[in-house]
Design a protein around this motif. Structure first.
Motif, mmCIF file in Angstrom:
data_model
loop_
_atom_site.group_PDB
_atom_site.id
_atom_site.type_symbol
_atom_site.label_atom_id
_atom_site.label_comp_id
_atom_site.label_asym_id
_atom_site.label_seq_id
_atom_site.Cartn_x
_atom_site.Cartn_y
_atom_site.Cartn_z
ATOM 1 N N TRP A 58 -8.475 3.612 0.546
ATOM 2 C CA TRP A 58 -9.241 3.417 1.773
ATOM 3 C C TRP A 58 -10.633 2.860 1.491
ATOM 4 C CZ3 TRP A 58 -13.526 6.315 1.232
ATOM 5 C CH2 TRP A 58 -13.426 7.533 0.524
ATOM 6 N N PHE A 59 -11.193 3.142 0.293
ATOM 7 C CA PHE A 59 -12.507 2.600 -0.039
ATOM 8 C C PHE A 59 -12.400 1.123 -0.396
ATOM 9 C CE2 PHE A 59 -15.965 1.537 -2.918
ATOM 10 C CZ PHE A 59 -17.067 2.030 -2.235
ATOM 11 N N LYS A 60 -11.436 0.788 -1.228
ATOM 12 C CA LYS A 60 -11.260 -0.616 -1.605
ATOM 13 C C LYS A 60 -10.907 -1.472 -0.397
ATOM 14 C CE LYS A 60 -8.227 0.450 -4.799
ATOM 15 N NZ LYS A 60 -7.247 0.348 -5.906
ATOM 16 N N ALA A 61 -10.147 -0.901 0.523
ATOM 17 C CA ALA A 61 -9.708 -1.668 1.692
ATOM 18 C C ALA A 61 -10.841 -1.945 2.658
ATOM 19 C CB ALA A 61 -8.588 -0.915 2.408
ATOM 20 N N HIS A 62 -11.935 -1.207 2.536
ATOM 21 C CA HIS A 62 -13.060 -1.399 3.449
ATOM 22 C C HIS A 62 -13.586 -2.829 3.404
ATOM 23 C CE1 HIS A 62 -16.791 -0.833 5.581
ATOM 24 N NE2 HIS A 62 -17.492 -1.153 4.517
ATOM 25 N N GLY A 63 -13.531 -3.469 2.251
ATOM 26 C CA GLY A 63 -14.036 -4.830 2.124
ATOM 27 C C GLY A 63 -13.039 -5.902 2.496
ATOM 28 N N ASP A 64 -11.823 -5.517 2.839
ATOM 29 C CA ASP A 64 -10.811 -6.507 3.215
ATOM 30 C C ASP A 64 -11.085 -7.021 4.631
ATOM 31 O OD1 ASP A 64 -7.930 -7.587 2.491
ATOM 32 O OD2 ASP A 64 -7.855 -6.930 4.587
ATOM 33 N N PRO A 65 -10.958 -8.345 4.863
ATOM 34 C CA PRO A 65 -11.295 -8.893 6.177
ATOM 35 C C PRO A 65 -10.381 -8.437 7.306
ATOM 36 C CG PRO A 65 -10.305 -10.576 4.770
ATOM 37 C CD PRO A 65 -10.582 -9.404 3.899
ATOM 38 N N VAL A 66 -9.196 -7.941 6.965
ATOM 39 C CA VAL A 66 -8.263 -7.462 7.995
ATOM 40 C C VAL A 66 -8.242 -5.937 8.039
ATOM 41 C CG1 VAL A 66 -5.848 -7.360 8.723
ATOM 42 C CG2 VAL A 66 -6.808 -9.512 7.886
ATOM 43 N N ILE A 67 -8.021 -5.302 6.904
ATOM 44 C CA ILE A 67 -7.847 -3.855 6.878
ATOM 45 C C ILE A 67 -9.172 -3.122 7.040
ATOM 46 C CG2 ILE A 67 -6.866 -1.924 5.585
ATOM 47 C CD1 ILE A 67 -4.905 -4.105 6.655
ATOM 48 N N GLY A 68 -10.265 -3.716 6.584
ATOM 49 C CA GLY A 68 -11.572 -3.104 6.808
ATOM 50 C C GLY A 68 -11.840 -2.874 8.289
#
Length: 314
Positions: free
Chosen positions: A201-211
């Motif tokens: 969930w932390f790594k996904a925060h920077g994703d343009p879709v999943i964040g």
């Protein structure tokens, strides 16, 4: 809010125990306080953290350590110095034979130790936390993590050093917030470090879709979300959202949402006297029966049994 903000809202300090320890060698403190989280910043000198059954870690000036869990450990000037003092639950300290030391070693406002000019000075903050949202954060941390001085900005520790010895009105709140800032800034560095194993969930925060999807879920946990509605809000197809969310976060979107909802429900049951119906609606269930069904399926007990077991608002 994003996922990290929501999860960090759990371990917010409320009357956290804060202390400046000033020690001359030899010293060895046996920590048996069962605090779920301890932040230790070394201002001056040298210290070793020696977990029971784990590898000893040396701290130098400016280094910061976070100890997670209630296991016992030792803080000493050397790996070879035998324990001299025991720190018990409730921050009670004694000799190995049970003789109280609180008054004997008191050196002033939030200051404790065996020397007013200690060769070693450390700042210690302990959190007393039981929240289920908190556990989602703590479970992502190792039992002991250490940030060397060069890896993070220690200016917050400098400020905490100045404030910890003051006894001004409202000082407890000031210190709580400073301790929170030290914790949050250090966790961000830890999760972002090269080769780090940050939770999905932390790594996904920077994703343009999943964040953005995570922010939507955390900001609107009571909304009647479906994969389709979440996909529409983030501008992708259901299939693309599901695949990407599962890959980055480690579980499907609705499973993640269920985990957050039930963690929030558990915290509300533990910390408030709200009715089950009110708790259900606040976390996104249509009624108390729907919450009870989901809660018992995942946790093995009903919300009422959980509340009675926790013994707060039973």
């Amino acid at each position: 809010m994003d996922a990290l903000t929501d999860l960090l809202d759990g371990p917010r300090a409320r009357g956290a125990f804060l202390l400046r320890a000033m020690l001359d060698s030899p010293y060895s403190l046996r920590i048996e306080d069962q605090a779920p989280l301890c932040v230790l910043a070394l201002v001056r000198g040298e210290a070793w953290i020696i977990p029971d059954g784990g590898d000893a870690v040396r701290l130098g000036p400016g280094d910061l350590a976070i100890v997670r869990g209630t296991d016992r450990y030792t803080v000493a000037d050397s790996r070879d110095t035998p324990p001299q003092t025991i720190i018990h639950p409730g921050n009670r300290c004694t000799t190995l034979y049970g003789e109280p030391l609180e008054d004997k070693m008191s050196l002033g406002v939030r200051t404790w130790g065996n020397s007013v000019d200690g060769d070693t000075v450390m700042l210690i903050g302990t959190y007393a936390m039981n929240g289920d949202l908190t556990q989602r954060l703590l479970s992502a941390l190792p039992p002991l993590l250490v940030l060397p001085r060069e890896s993070w900005d220690g200016s917050l520790v400098d400020l905490l050093s100045l404030e910890i010895v003051k006894d001004d009105p409202g000082q407890e709140v000031v210190l709580d917030r400073l301790l929170d800032l030290v914790l949050i800034s250090s966790l961000r560095v830890w999760f972002n470090r090269p080769g780090g194993r940050a939770p999905g969930w932390f790594k996904a925060h920077g994703d343009p879709v999943i964040g953005p999807a995570l922010k939507l879920l955390h900001n609107n946990v009571a909304r009647a979300w479906t994969v389709a509605s979440l996909a529409e809000e983030t501008g992708v197809s259901r299939a693309a959202l599901s695949q990407r969310f599962g890959k980055l976060v480690g579980e499907p979107p609705m499973a993640y949402l269920t985990g957050v909802r039930l963690a929030q429900a558990a915290d509300l049951l533990r910390e408030t006297d709200s009715t089950l119906e009110a708790v259900a609606r606040k976390v996104g269930y249509s009624n108390a029966f729907a919450l009870s069904t989901a809660f018992k399926r995942v946790r093995g007990v009903s919300p009422q049994e959980f509340r009675e077991r926790e013994g707060v608002f039973a």
